[in-house]
Design a protein around this motif. Structure first.
Motif, PDB file in Angstrom:
ATOM      1  N   PRO A 171     -31.964  14.370  -6.629  1.00 58.58           N
ATOM      2  CA  PRO A 171     -32.605  15.616  -6.184  1.00 58.58           C
ATOM      3  C   PRO A 171     -31.838  16.852  -6.654  1.00 58.58           C
ATOM      4  O   PRO A 171     -32.433  17.845  -7.048  1.00 58.58           O
ATOM      5  N   GLU A 172     -30.506  16.778  -6.627  1.00 65.68           N
ATOM      6  CA  GLU A 172     -29.696  17.905  -7.083  1.00 65.68           C
ATOM      7  C   GLU A 172     -29.878  18.117  -8.585  1.00 65.68           C
ATOM      8  O   GLU A 172     -30.003  19.245  -9.065  1.00 65.68           O
ATOM      9  N   LYS A 227     -19.276  14.475  -8.685  1.00 71.75           N
ATOM     10  CA  LYS A 227     -19.043  14.755  -7.277  1.00 71.75           C
ATOM     11  C   LYS A 227     -19.671  13.681  -6.387  1.00 71.75           C
ATOM     12  O   LYS A 227     -19.074  13.258  -5.405  1.00 71.75           O
ATOM     13  N   ALA A 228     -20.878  13.261  -6.764  1.00 69.42           N
ATOM     14  CA  ALA A 228     -21.558  12.235  -5.969  1.00 69.42           C
ATOM     15  C   ALA A 228     -20.744  10.950  -5.983  1.00 69.42           C
ATOM     16  O   ALA A 228     -20.611  10.276  -4.957  1.00 69.42           O
ATOM     17  N   ALA A 248     -17.495  10.765  -6.408  1.00 67.96           N
ATOM     18  CA  ALA A 248     -16.278  11.001  -5.628  1.00 67.96           C
ATOM     19  C   ALA A 248     -16.562  10.913  -4.137  1.00 67.96           C
ATOM     20  O   ALA A 248     -15.776  10.354  -3.372  1.00 67.96           O
ATOM     21  N   ALA A 249     -17.728  11.448  -3.725  1.00 73.01           N
ATOM     22  CA  ALA A 249     -18.057  11.504  -2.296  1.00 73.01           C
ATOM     23  C   ALA A 249     -18.260  10.115  -1.713  1.00 73.01           C
ATOM     24  O   ALA A 249     -18.127   9.913  -0.517  1.00 73.01           O
ATOM     25  N   GLY A 305     -16.411   7.800  -2.303  1.00 69.20           N
ATOM     26  CA  GLY A 305     -15.069   7.293  -2.049  1.00 69.20           C
ATOM     27  C   GLY A 305     -14.759   6.024  -2.808  1.00 69.20           C
ATOM     28  O   GLY A 305     -13.935   5.224  -2.387  1.00 69.20           O
ATOM     29  N   LEU A 316     -15.475  15.600   1.634  1.00 68.70           N
ATOM     30  CA  LEU A 316     -16.740  15.237   1.001  1.00 68.70           C
ATOM     31  C   LEU A 316     -17.468  14.340   1.995  1.00 68.70           C
ATOM     32  O   LEU A 316     -16.830  13.668   2.812  1.00 68.70           O
ATOM     33  N   THR A 354     -16.152  11.307   4.090  1.00 68.79           N
ATOM     34  CA  THR A 354     -15.674  10.156   3.321  1.00 68.79           C
ATOM     35  C   THR A 354     -14.297  10.385   2.711  1.00 68.79           C
ATOM     36  O   THR A 354     -13.405   9.573   2.891  1.00 68.79           O
ATOM     37  N   VAL A 355     -14.138  11.495   2.002  1.00 68.90           N
ATOM     38  CA  VAL A 355     -12.863  11.740   1.322  1.00 68.90           C
ATOM     39  C   VAL A 355     -12.323  13.110   1.729  1.00 68.90           C
ATOM     40  O   VAL A 355     -13.066  14.085   1.708  1.00 68.90           O
ATOM     41  N   ASN A 410     -28.904  18.397  -1.556  1.00 68.99           N
ATOM     42  CA  ASN A 410     -27.843  17.735  -2.299  1.00 68.99           C
ATOM     43  C   ASN A 410     -26.993  16.826  -1.424  1.00 68.99           C
ATOM     44  O   ASN A 410     -26.156  16.099  -1.924  1.00 68.99           O
ATOM     45  N   GLN A 437     -24.471  17.549   0.258  1.00 65.41           N
ATOM     46  CA  GLN A 437     -23.050  17.877   0.169  1.00 65.41           C
ATOM     47  C   GLN A 437     -22.699  18.730   1.384  1.00 65.41           C
ATOM     48  O   GLN A 437     -22.614  19.944   1.293  1.00 65.41           O
TER      49      GLN A 437
END
Lengths: 459, 315
Positions: A416-417, A452-453, A455-456, A458, B63, B71-72, B280, B282
């Protein structure tokens, strides 16, 4: 004295209201959704307490909602064990947001309709039961379904969700305008280059009409890439491994930007920004001769146009062969944490939706495909295709699609982003921006979003 | 006192201690009483303002996954990315421009209408109703209404323009116009409320002030400048503060009219927060932006109170 008393009680009331408002904030969205649900369903619900109730969240507005409601109604009256309550929850994005808020609680639905790019996010959420479990325990045969649809929704041979409403992008065009411009209304342009030429003829014949409109919509961007055989993400569109960057080449990506740029420079491009409704309204008012849009709107557009509407395949650059389209639309997910009876009931309803009769009704009523090809043999569909041959085109385009990773579509939770990023880039070209700059920024942001996705998560 | 009288130290000490004790007791008592009075608001504010505020601060260092669970831990990374992102710069620029476009215009138009509607004329009630009527229209309804006005080809505004032979404007699709179009919608929507508050302020000004001015032979504009505006200043101050905060928090009309487009030119900060969080997923980035918005509004409000208090004339 009396006045004071009144004032205090009023204040007290306000405080209570305030508290009530705030505390129910998180659930107020769902309540609003419930309230907007069909009124007759509500009354049915009360006089059928023994029935197993299935709550079904969907995102079908307009003609789709009407068609869906009538399917649900006829299912409810066809048997007396299961009561399906279909609740409209706004767009896919909105519905997904609400679902994330209530997931795991009692307010969560039994099944939810989610768009195709939410597939990965739903799997990662841990809030769903893969449909495969029900297929296995029930011995249900999925092979009867449309091959391309099965390709999209099965991951390593496992079905996580039940395909339901699938559509692909098609090109709508105004046949009367084609005739006025001396073009053959039965042979729509197939390539970017042909469209540019047709545009010139149309604007020349009628200076008030623009040739082509491309909504700044990330989904269309994905489709125009797939039609060239380009991947959206690397690692086979995220199907063999988690993607780490974009998958298309500069040539493939820029061909679309340059095509748009050319039309903008020619003055034949109608800019409706990101607003699809405005674009359709403009088309119906005769302001633009061609546009790309989901086949799901075909019924609406054909019925409302005061002129003859043609539907054609999605265009591609001349240098590339047409590969076909990715399945768009949505599938149905079984929500985790519900009782076994409730899930079984939802499964029964899902199976009902796949039957040829229901799919025929759905296809004719909306323009979405029949997931079950057997539906095309139904008389309703044959009649509708005879009356509106345009509906046939959407089916043909899907069946002509060459199966590959490109046309299977991408899987990733940041899609979506990514769409928003491409929409912004396209808009800047629409407004006369530089192609290289817009394209370069978009790629940079797209890759950053993927990073980023990852990284998030983890990992 | 105890020092000057060493002969009987114990008794004075006792009275002094008990005096202190009583004082302390009373202080505790009045403190508890005060707290009891404050309790309802402390509980409400705590649950719905302070807790979310601290939670937002906490989230801004992480994040998150799609459900908003952390999570992080990334420390200040979200803030660094935000301040270096051109999208966020654009968003801040648009937000400040938007405030600049809407706040003064709304207040000036509303003040003009209020002064007009304050005249004692026959049938003035009708005009007062009309002027304040936009207050009764929801953001959603007003936005949809303007969406059709702004339609590129069949919209009312472009049809008027074409009557005069002017080329049509892409109100919501041209990045040069989109923010102005949204600002116009917002001004129209806020006019009703602002007008009503200002009219209320005007009507509470004592008429003897005008009568004495009349006797002194003051003209209309002199009265307006010397009596009306100063006497209205508390109301004006309130209206300015509220309008600025509202402008910073604009969301509904953006969501319906432009979704932050074209090219992010109307991606005001609250919409940007919404998009980060709910498109997003985020939540970390969104929280960082929310903190920035909080700080901006805090600073603006402090400045207003410092500057405003000097100029405001309370009767």
């Amino acid at each position: 004295m009396k006045k004071n008393f009144l004032l205090t009680s009023l204040m007290m009331l306000l405080v209570i209201i305030l508290a009530a408002c705030s505390s129910s904030e998180s659930s107020s969205g769902t309540e609003a959704g419930n309230a907007s649900g069909n009124a007759n369903e509500k009354t049915e619900k009360t006089d059928s307490k023994e029935k197993q109730v299935v709550t079904f969240w969907h995102s079908m507005g307009g003609a789709g909602q009407e068609a869906l409601n009538s399917i649900v109604e006829s299912y409810n009256s066809s048997q007396d064990e299961i009561q399906v309550n279909a609740e409209y929850q706004g767009t896919y994005d909105e519905s997904l947001t609400k679902f994330n808020a209530v997931a795991g609680s009692d307010s969560s639905p039994t099944m939810i309709q989610t768009f195709e790019i939410g597939t990965k996010a739903m799997i990662n959420s841990g809030q769903i039961v893969p449909i495969q479990e029900f297929i296995d325990s029930d011995g249900y045969d999925m092979s009867g379904l449309e091959e391309n649809i099965v390709n999209y929704y099965s991951l390593d041979g496992t079905f996580y969700s039940m395909p339901f409403n699938s559509s692909t992008p098609v090109m709508y065009y105004n046949k009367d305008a084609f005739e006025a411009a001396g073009l053959d209304p039965e042979a729509a342009p197939e390539t970017f280059e042909e469209i540019i030429e047709a545009n010139k003829a149309i604007t020349k014949a009628n200076p008030k009409m623009k040739g082509f409109a491309l909504q700044a919509y990330g989904w269309l961007w994905e489709q125009l890439l797939a039609n060239q055989g380009a991947l959206l993400l690397n690692n086979d569109n995220g199907r063999s491994d988690t993607p780490t960057e974009i998958g298309w080449s500069e040539e493939e990506g820029k061909s679309i930007f340059n095509w748009v740029k050319q039309m903008v420079d020619d003055g034949t491009f109608a800019n409706y920004g990101t607003n699809g409704d405005n674009m359709v309204a403009g088309f119906l008012a005769g302001d633009v001769a061609m546009f790309l849009q989901s086949s799901a709107s075909s019924r609406d557009v054909i019925d409302n146009a005061p002129f003859e509407v043609g539907i054609a395949y999605l265009p591609h650059p001349e240098a590339k062969e047409r590969q076909g389209v990715v399945i768009g639309g949505a599938s149905l997910w079984m929500v985790d944490g519900k009782s076994e009876e409730e899930q079984k009931a939802a499964w029964e309803f899902m199976k009902y939706l796949q039957t040829p009769e229901v799919q025929a009704q759905w296809h004719v009523g909306t323009g979405y495909f029949a997931i079950n090809p057997a539906a095309y043999e139904q008389q309703v569909v044959k009649d509708a295709h005879a009356e509106k041959p345009q509906l046939q085109v959407t089916v043909d385009q899907l069946q002509d699609t060459k199966p590959s990773f490109a046309t299977q579509g991408a899987l990733m939770d940041m899609l979506p982003e990514g769409r928003k990023i491409m929409e912004t880039a396209l808009e800047s070209v629409y407004n006369g921006g530089d192609v290289d700059e817009a394209y370069g920024t978009a790629i940079e942001q797209f890759n950053a979003a993927i990073e980023k996705a990852n990284a998030a998560r983890g990992e | 006192m105890s020092m000057s009288n060493p002969g009987i130290p114990s008794s004075t000490e006792i009275t002094e201690i008990s005096f202190e004790n009583v004082k302390k007791k009373q202080r505790v008592k009045s403190f508890t009483k005060g707290m009891l009075f404050l309790l309802p608001s402390i509980v409400l504010f705590g649950a719905f303002l302070f807790y979310p505020l601290f939670k937002t601060m906490y989230l801004s260092f992480f994040l998150t996954n799609a459900r908003g669970e952390t999570t992080v831990f990334v420390g200040l990374q979200n803030y660094i990315e935000m301040f270096t992102s051109p999208i966020f710069h654009q968003s801040m620029k648009s937000t400040f421009l938007f405030v600049l476009y809407t706040v003064p215009t709304t207040i000036i138009i509303a003040l003009l209408l209020a002064v007009l509607a304050n005249e004692k004329l026959k049938g003035i009630g009708f005009f007062r109703t009309i002027f304040s009527s936009t207050m009764g229209i929801s953001v959603a309804a007003a936005s949809v209404f303007w969406l059709y006005m702004f339609h590129p080809s069949i919209g009312f505004l472009n049809q008027i323009l074409s009557l005069f032979g002017v080329e049509s404007i892409g109100w919501l699709t041209d990045p040069k116009w989109a923010l102005i179009a949204v600002a116009v919608t917002t001004i129209w929507m806020n006019l009703g409320f602002t007008f009503l508050v200002l009219l209320g302020g005007l009507q509470s000004i004592d008429s003897y002030l005008y009568e004495s001015a009349d006797i002194d032979g003051a003209g209309y504009f002199h009265k307006l400048r010397r009596i009306t505006i100063p006497m209205l200043s508390p109301t004006l101050f309130f209206v300015i503060t509220v309008t600025i905060i509202n402008a910073f928090q604009t969301f509904g009309q953006i969501d319906i009219l432009t979704q932050g487009g074209p090219q992010n030119s109307t991606n005001l900060i609250v919409y940007s927060i919404y998009r980060e969080a709910f498109t997003n997923y985020q939540f970390g980035t969104a929280s960082a932006q929310a903190i920035v918005l909080f700080i901006i509004i805090l600073i603006m409000t402090i400045i207003q109170f410092k500057l405003g208090e000097r100029k405001v004339h309370y009767q």
